[in-house]
Design an enzyme around this catalytic site. Structure first.
Site, PDB file in Angstrom:
ATOM      1  N   ASP A   7      58.591  10.031  51.387  1.00 47.26           N
ATOM      2  CA  ASP A   7      59.543  10.963  52.002  1.00 47.26           C
ATOM      3  C   ASP A   7      58.956  11.465  53.318  1.00 47.26           C
ATOM      4  O   ASP A   7      57.867  12.044  53.333  1.00 47.26           O
ATOM      5  CB  ASP A   7      59.787  12.131  51.027  1.00 47.26           C
ATOM      6  N   ASP A 109      65.311   8.651  55.285  1.00 51.27           N
ATOM      7  CA  ASP A 109      63.878   9.001  55.352  1.00 51.27           C
ATOM      8  C   ASP A 109      63.188   8.966  53.993  1.00 51.27           C
ATOM      9  O   ASP A 109      62.131   9.527  53.825  1.00 51.27           O
ATOM     10  CB  ASP A 109      63.703  10.372  56.009  1.00 51.27           C
ATOM     11  N   GLU A 110      63.807   8.305  53.027  1.00 56.89           N
ATOM     12  CA  GLU A 110      63.174   8.209  51.709  1.00 56.89           C
ATOM     13  C   GLU A 110      63.282   6.794  51.163  1.00 56.89           C
ATOM     14  O   GLU A 110      64.326   6.156  51.312  1.00 56.89           O
ATOM     15  CB  GLU A 110      63.900   9.115  50.698  1.00 56.89           C
TER      16      GLU A 110
HETATM   17 MG   LIG Z   1      62.431  14.066  54.134  1.00 57.28          MG
END
Ligand SMILES: [Mg+2]
Length: 410
Positions: A7, A109-110
């Protein structure tokens, strides 16, 4: 099997900062009170990401830029650059393929990495190496959560931020997961939190020890799901990206509908829940569909592509009604369904949209209604049309199928 959850910390802000550094711009927006936010001129911009210092001024993601400026007059507002984010996301993913072929995107973003050949100690040291390498090579920080399944890895990744690796193996659940507030559990939104608190469930541990049959009675299959999560079982309900492909809602009617006005009212009640779920998932849709089953079980489904993205109840409702009017042959209706697809993260759409004033006003109204419903329950606000009718203002709760992958019921 080892699963890691990667993350990016405050992704939009981190990526912009790293990009500026690469361009030789002489500032680091992470070290001042700053936010990434769009459309300051037309007064509809919101905070998409904030720096640690901005957080100290109580600036929240989702807050309007005007409000944020009131909290912190010297706030630095940096416009987002989605091309940079898409590129950064892709570059990170390509880099992660060096460690395992099994990379699953969860959001911009993960992502999740799977390993079959690592023990726990090796996993932790590899995670720390990846975290440091990303910092050195790309210039931003990430959190990594490590466990045996995706749910626990994701929970571990959220423990303490930024720039941390955490484990949450099944034998650590009691110590690391259970003391957390129940709203920290994946898929427990603010709305569910209020319900659970009302039943005396405040921590994830409380939820894990609740009678699952009671949960099932009050909130259905969704209750079983969060009960399993609280016990560290993910049941593989996580889906590959995009996390949700479509959101839908349908209802078999107690009586055959022969009247357009009533059909529209039912559509509205179905859209209420569908659009709310869409907003909960922070997504917008470009395609709307309606499904009509008549009393002889003839079924048609029609869809329409919109020229823009929306998550607005009234807008989706209007378009689905138009679709319905065009396609209904007046035969008595037994079942109606609506769904939306062509989904995109709302964050991406926020600035590119040129919308008329009415639409913006309705979106604001939706947000207000959502927040009132979260606080006071589903029926606290009922659209005028339902006030004196037998119809339920909101049809459908959490669906019977798997939630994040929620396939359309249509
Ligand atoms: Mg994030």
């Amino acid at each position: 099997m080892i699963v890691m959850h990667i993350d990016v910390n405050s992704a939009f802000l981190s990526w912009t900062a790293a990009y500026e550094q690469q361009q030789g711009i002489d500032r680091d927006i992470r070290k001042v009170a700053s936010v990434i936010g769009g459309n300051e001129q037309n007064r509809h911009g919101i905070v998409l990401a904030r720096s640690i210092l901005a957080k100290k001024f109580k600036i929240q993601t989702g807050m309007s830029l005007m409000e944020a400026r009131r909290q912190c007059p010297n706030l630095l507002v940096v416009p987002p650059d989605y091309q940079v984010y898409v590129r950064a996301s892709k570059t990170l993913r390509e880099y992660l393929y060096k460690f395992t072929p099994d990379v699953e995107v969860f959001s911009i973003d993960e992502c999740f990495l799977r390993f079959t050949d690592l023990n726990k100690e090796e996993a932790l040291s590899l995670a720390c190496k990846i975290k440091e390498d990303v910092k050195n090579i790309f210039g931003y920080t990430i959190n990594i959560g490590i466990s045996k399944n995706k749910l626990l890895a994701k929970m571990a990744g959220n423990f303490e931020k930024p720039d941390k690796c955490h484990t949450c193996f099944p034998e650590e659940i009691k110590e690391k997961l259970w003391p957390l507030p129940v709203e920290d559990l994946f898929m427990v939104g603010r709305k569910t939190k209020v319900k659970l608190n009302r039943w005396g469930i405040y921590t994830i541990g409380d939820l894990a020890k609740t009678d699952p049959n009671l949960l099932f009675k009050s909130i259905g299959v969704y209750g079983h799901m969060i009960y399993a999560y609280a016990n560290g079982i993910d049941g593989s309900i996580f889906k590959a990206s995009p996390p949700i492909k479509s959101v839908g809602n349908s209802s078999t009617l107690k009586f055959d509908v022969i009247d357009t006005e009533i059909a529209h009212a039912i559509i509205l009640s179905l859209v209420e829940m569908t659009a709310w779920r869409l907003r909960e998932a922070e997504m917008m849709c470009k395609v709307v569909s309606v499904g009509i089953k008549d009393k002889d079980f003839n079924y048609i489904s029609r869809q329409k592509k919109l020229p823009y993205f929306t998550d607005c109840t009234k807008d989706i409702y209007k378009n689905i009604c138009a679709l319905f009017d065009k396609n209904w042959d007046s035969r008595p209706i037994r079942q109606l369904g609506v769904s939306v697809s062509g989904l995109e993260f709302a964050k991406f759409q926020q600035l590119s949209m040129l919308k008329d004033k009415n639409l913006l006003k309705n979106e604001k109204l939706d947000k207000v209604i959502d927040s009132i419903r979260e606080k006071y329950g589903d029926t606290a606000v009922i659209r005028g049309i339902f006030a004196n009718s037998e119809l339920s203002p909101i049809l459908g709760g959490y669906p019977d199928d798997e939630y994040p992958g929620m396939s359309s019921i249509l």
